[in-house]
Write a protein that holds these residues in place. Structure first.
Motif, mmCIF file in Angstrom:
data_model
loop_
_atom_site.group_PDB
_atom_site.id
_atom_site.type_symbol
_atom_site.label_atom_id
_atom_site.label_comp_id
_atom_site.label_asym_id
_atom_site.label_seq_id
_atom_site.Cartn_x
_atom_site.Cartn_y
_atom_site.Cartn_z
ATOM 1 N N MET A 286 52.760 23.950 64.389
ATOM 2 C CA MET A 286 52.810 25.177 65.176
ATOM 3 C C MET A 286 54.247 25.527 65.560
ATOM 4 O O MET A 286 54.705 26.660 65.362
ATOM 5 N N THR A 287 54.970 24.544 66.079
ATOM 6 C CA THR A 287 56.343 24.791 66.531
ATOM 7 C C THR A 287 57.231 25.245 65.375
ATOM 8 O O THR A 287 57.967 26.234 65.481
ATOM 9 N N GLU A 288 57.160 24.529 64.262
ATOM 10 C CA GLU A 288 58.046 24.842 63.128
ATOM 11 C C GLU A 288 57.637 26.144 62.447
ATOM 12 O O GLU A 288 58.504 26.909 62.004
ATOM 13 N N SER A 289 56.337 26.418 62.342
ATOM 14 C CA SER A 289 55.888 27.668 61.716
ATOM 15 C C SER A 289 56.341 28.873 62.533
ATOM 16 O O SER A 289 56.821 29.880 61.986
ATOM 17 N N ILE B 291 64.382 26.171 56.787
ATOM 18 C CA ILE B 291 64.330 24.766 57.200
ATOM 19 C C ILE B 291 63.064 24.494 58.011
ATOM 20 O O ILE B 291 62.345 23.505 57.781
ATOM 21 N N ALA B 292 62.779 25.389 58.953
ATOM 22 C CA ALA B 292 61.580 25.213 59.780
ATOM 23 C C ALA B 292 60.318 25.285 58.938
ATOM 24 O O ALA B 292 59.359 24.529 59.163
ATOM 25 N N SER B 293 60.277 26.179 57.955
ATOM 26 C CA SER B 293 59.095 26.304 57.106
ATOM 27 C C SER B 293 58.848 25.030 56.307
ATOM 28 O O SER B 293 57.701 24.593 56.141
ATOM 29 N N ILE B 294 59.925 24.414 55.799
ATOM 30 C CA ILE B 294 59.782 23.168 55.043
ATOM 31 C C ILE B 294 59.257 22.060 55.948
ATOM 32 O O ILE B 294 58.383 21.268 55.571
ATOM 33 N N ARG B 295 59.764 22.007 57.174
ATOM 34 C CA ARG B 295 59.286 20.979 58.120
ATOM 35 C C ARG B 295 57.811 21.204 58.471
ATOM 36 O O ARG B 295 57.050 20.251 58.652
ATOM 37 N N ALA B 296 57.416 22.456 58.586
ATOM 38 C CA ALA B 296 56.006 22.735 58.865
ATOM 39 C C ALA B 296 55.124 22.252 57.719
ATOM 40 O O ALA B 296 54.048 21.678 57.940
ATOM 41 N N GLN C 264 49.647 17.241 61.777
ATOM 42 C CA GLN C 264 50.284 17.235 63.092
ATOM 43 C C GLN C 264 50.320 18.663 63.645
ATOM 44 O O GLN C 264 51.272 19.403 63.390
ATOM 45 N N PRO C 265 49.290 19.084 64.379
ATOM 46 C CA PRO C 265 49.187 20.495 64.774
ATOM 47 C C PRO C 265 50.353 21.000 65.608
ATOM 48 O O PRO C 265 50.822 22.129 65.413
#
Length: 904
Positions: free
Chosen positions: A493-496, A475-480, A488-489
């Motif tokens: 960064m947070t999601e990756s 899920i986080a990877s898709i959001r990144a 949006q750096p």
């Protein structure tokens, strides 16, 4: 990973040894080739003999024929194109592996269908011989994207190519236009109907029935010459005690006739054969071992215990029971589509009630799914699991043991299944929501992605079931990835980082995607060292596992870093490596590599190459949805036009880019657009508006340029000098931007009269630019920079900096570039020239300046027209405009006025 190509779909059915010959129809098909028409359509109802006619025609055709038997699963564009390329490969068309790999890339962007077709046509054009492409059963696709793709293909086909489409209905193609251009040959249902004579020949010589001429004419009339109906009637008549009475009582519509005749045929089959037919009717393709596996009972026995699957298939072929061989070895078969439809309807009625019949069908599909999985037919296994309504099994097969089906070109079958599932099924399996979001991202449907991710999070289990952490990471990877398109750096960064924290070490496809997005976040922050490490790791791992899309994107990131570091030669090599990874045709994401090469070629003053790469970048960027790449390409072309003196055209392009960026909320592009608009306004002498625009966007370098253009170098220096100091103090400053600031600072110092310091800054700029081979950086500044470099070349700072031969040669190259770039650089006026030129009613364009210089050289109007490759009337028109703008009445006055204004 590639989709498995089933070679039997490319098999051309062999002409039947006892088929009725149809010379009138063969001649019509040959006529289409003789007249070089583009398309032949054989559009007729089911069972009309379309495929049989084609096999007869191909048997006597001297040209190579690529055949593709279509089925409903081929409506997925990537799967259709993969089979189309495979069919052409089967007749020797040179299709590169990189071109095929594009179809199976796990790209979040829409498939570049037109680019693939153009690349395919280029290979066909290279073949000296004619090529015929046959698409059989085209009606099963019912796909608008494929209709559009074929329309594009037909429009651009080379003369040596001919297409044939066999379908139950007219294809949704521009048939009216082709018909009007005499580029279409048509064979329709009435053409295919058997005449009384053909019916008599079929009944007697093919089916072995001794019918009178009257009976043959009657059955032809009752069936309206429908070949499938005749075949079914003939099977029913075999062994019938009263053939004439049967024919006289035979009536009804095609559908009713079909139902009745199949019933007649099936009732005459042994029970074991009937059971075989019914239970294997769920299969789109049949082979012996598959049939045996599907028929096997839970206790290990089989209703066909005495006969093997292969022997039964061969028996059905000999008995003309509507079975079609798909290869020369008679290993793979399929049922006639109408026959299988009728068999499936009857199968659904087996058992005590509808629910019992449904359970029987689902059980057969489950066994078919198991066989296909065991034999590595992943998509077919998934589709049978879906038909069996086995959600757990379908979900597992969709995951694909680490490489999901959507990464192997099966996006739409997965999407269709997920769309069909009840909410309760999705709620119970949050992993399906995540896969749904990933599939939506890959087809460019960005708006629905976040909703799916939120639904997944709501339904995550309270306790970890062993997969929950991996799900959270995905899920986080898709959001990144979503945040990458918005630049949006912090979000990236947070999601990756969250993705890499949660993802299993074995989930390499998603981990490499997260490494790439992490690298992009570092790049946006300016931490190029950390970005480079992330890109290198993502590229290495993705290449190892065959995840070429992430390998391409990570390599692209490395090229962007090299370009920012002024390593133009290294960046060019890296961008070309990206295009190698992208294949032919490239996916849309490769637009950034072409755009990078366009920028570098422009800087090297190779404007033709810059334009070529820019056009390729724009074509690919147009295939994106909800990204700012097309805007970035428009800005590049506007600056290219400005460089060539086409000021009004550049202004129009930038205005369009500004509107699009604001409409689509591409706010990160606004400063780049404004920077180019400032240059346009300076060319137009509109200093006030240029100053306001630079201040509005906080463009300090542009503000300094405006002040220099106004002749106020003293006011420009307090802006540029602190800016350069800040850049030099930053550990990860953009080297390219720093170099541009140095150039403007040198110009400001020179204009202010500080010649020595200006020479020193210029020397440092030249030394910094030499390894990258920068040219336009200097000559775009026009005459002031030319004078500065000439003066500095004779000064001690430059001589010290140019102590090496390469440096000395580079400086000579720069000065030479000023001399040969006259028309392009002539309108890059110095501040004093701009002030003088304000007296003009309207500034001269680049072309008008070019004509004016040739006038000053003494060339006649005709000589100018020949030199510029334009009409004589065009030159005279330029003369009139030049004279008006310079307020002159003759050539000598115009030249004198131009010299006074510093234009010559």
């Amino acid at each position: 990973m590639s989709t498995t190509i089933v070679s039997t779909k490319l098999y051309i059915p062999s002409p039947r040894s006892q088929a009725v010959l149809r010379p009138r129809l063969i001649e019509r098909l040959n006529e289409g080739l003789r007249l070089h028409r583009k398309l032949t359509t054989i559009s007729a109802s089911a069972g009309s003999g379309k495929t049989t006619l084609l096999s007869q025609w191909i048997g006597g055709c001297p040209q190579p024929v690529a055949w593709l038997s279509l089925e409903k699963e081929d409506r997925e564009p990537s799967r259709f194109l993969a089979y189309l390329l495979a069919a052409l490969q089967s007749i020797g068309v040179d299709i590169e592996e990189r071109m095929v790999s594009t179809l199976h890339s796990p790209s979040p962007h829409p498939l570049p269908i037109e680019a693939i077709i153009m690349a395919m046509l280029n290979h066909i054009t290279a073949k000296p011989d004619g090529v015929i492409l046959v698409l059989d059963d085209y009606h099963v696709l019912d796909s608008k994207p494929i209709d559009r793709a074929l329309g594009f293909l037909i429009e651009h086909m080379p003369p040596q190519m001919h297409m044939v489409i066999a379908s139950r209905k007219d294809p949704d193609l521009p048939l009216a236009r082709l018909r009007a251009r005499n580029q279409l040959t048509e064979v329709r249902t009435p053409d295919l109907r058997f005449t009384s004579m053909e019916t008599s020949e079929f009944m007697c010589h093919v089916m072995g029935l001794d019918l009178s001429g009257e009976d043959a004419a009657l059955i032809a009339s009752r069936t309206e010459g429908w070949i499938a109906g005749l075949q079914l009637a003939a099977l029913s008549l075999q062994g019938h005690p009263d053939a004439a009475g049967f024919i006289r009582s035979f009536s009804g519509s095609h559908r009713n006739v079909l139902d009745y005749l199949i019933e007649e045929v099936l009732q005459q089959q042994p029970e074991s054969v009937l059971d075989f037919l019914l239970r294997t009717s769920i299969l789109d393709r049949l082979c012996g071992s598959l049939c045996e596996y599907v028929l096997q009972r839970e206790d290990g026995g089989s209703p066909m215990a005495a006969v093997s699957g292969q022997e039964t298939l061969e028996y059905l072929e000999r008995a003309n029971l509507f079975i079609v061989p798909l290869d020369n070895e008679r290993r793979w078969y399929r049922y006639h589509h109408l026959f299988s439809d009728a068999l499936r309807q009857r199968l659904a009625r087996k058992g005590n009630d509808a629910a019992d019949g449904k359970r029987i069908v689902e059980k057969l599909h489950r066994r078919a799914s198991d066989w296909h999985e065991r034999h590595d037919f992943g998509l077919e296994a998934f589709q049978h699991a879906v038909a069996a309504q086995d959600v757990d099994r379908a979900a597992r097969l969709m995951e694909g043991e680490g490489m999901p089906l959507i990464f192997r070109g099966a996006i739409h079958p997965v999407l269709n299944w997920l769309d069909s599932l009840p909410k309760a099924e999705l709620d119970a399996r949050p992993a399906l929501y995540v896969m749904h979001a990933s599939a939506l991202l890959m087809v460019g449907q960005m708006n629905g992605v976040e909703r799916k991710l939120q639904a997944a999070e709501v339904h995550l289990p309270a306790e970890d079931d062993g997969n929950m952490r991996d799900l959270i990471g995905h899920i986080a990877s898709i959001r990144a990835t979503l945040a990458v398109s918005k630049h949006q750096p912090e979000v990236i960064m947070t999601e990756s980082q969250r993705a890499l924290e949660y993802l299993s070490p074995h989930n390499l496809p998603v981990r490499t995607a997260s490494m790439w997005t992490l690298g992009y976040a570092y790049q946006l922050r300016g931490d190029r060292d950390a970005a480079g490490r992330a890109y290198e790791e993502a590229a290495a791992i993705s290449q190892k596992i065959g995840h070429f899309m992430i390998a391409m994107m990570a390599t692209l990131g490395l090229g962007l870093l090299q370009e920012a570091d002024n390593q133009l030669y290294a960046a060019a090599v890296t961008y070309r490596r990206v295009l190698e990874l992208a294949g032919d045709p490239p996916p849309p994401a490769a637009c950034e590599a072409h755009l990078g090469l366009a920028r570098i070629c422009r800087e090297w003053n190779d404007l033709d190459a810059a334009e070529r790469h820019g056009l390729k970048a724009l074509q690919l960027a147009a295939q994106f949805e909800q990204t700012d790449r097309a805007v970035a390409c428009e800005v590049f072309f506007a600056r290219l036009k400005l460089l060539r003196g086409e000021v009004s055209e550049a202004a129009a392009m930038l205005a369009k880019a500004d509107r699009l960026a604001r409409q689509q909320q591409f706010m990160s592009q606004l400063p780049f657009i404004a920077e180019a608009q400032v240059l346009v306004l300076l060319q137009q002498g509109n200093f006030n508006e240029a100053s306001q625009l630079a201040q509005e966007h906080g463009l300090r370098l542009s503000q300094a340029r405006v002040l220099l253009a106004k002749g106020d170098a003293g006011a420009a220096l307090p802006i540029i000098e602190p800016l350069l100091a800040q850049m030099e103090a930053k550990e990860w400053a953009d080297e390219h931007e720093q170099l541009k600031v140095m150039v403007v600072l040198a110009l400001a110092l020179h204009a202010q009269g500080d010649k020595l310091k200006a020479a020193r800054i210029a020397a440092n700029a030249v030394a910094k630019a030499e390894p990258g081979g920068f040219i336009r950086l200097f000559i775009d500044e026009g005459l002031p920079m030319q004078e500065l470099l000439r003066a500095a070349a004779a000064s001690q700072p430059i001589r010290e900096a140019a102590g090496t031969q390469p440096m000395h040669d580079y400086l000579k190259k720069l000065l030479h570039a000023f001399e040969i770039d006259g028309p392009e650089s002539a309108d890059k006026s110095s501040p004093s020239q701009l002030q003088l030129a304000e007296s003009l009613i309207e500034p001269l364009t680049r072309r008008e300046l070019e004509v004016l210089r040739l006038i000053a050289q003494g060339l006649s109007n005709r000589q100018i027209s020949e030199k510029l490759f334009v009409a004589l009337s065009t030159v005279k028109g330029h003369n009139r405009i030049i004279f008006d703008k310079l307020q002159a009445t003759r050539r000598t006055e115009a030249v004198a006025r131009a010299r006074e204004l510093g234009l010559l």
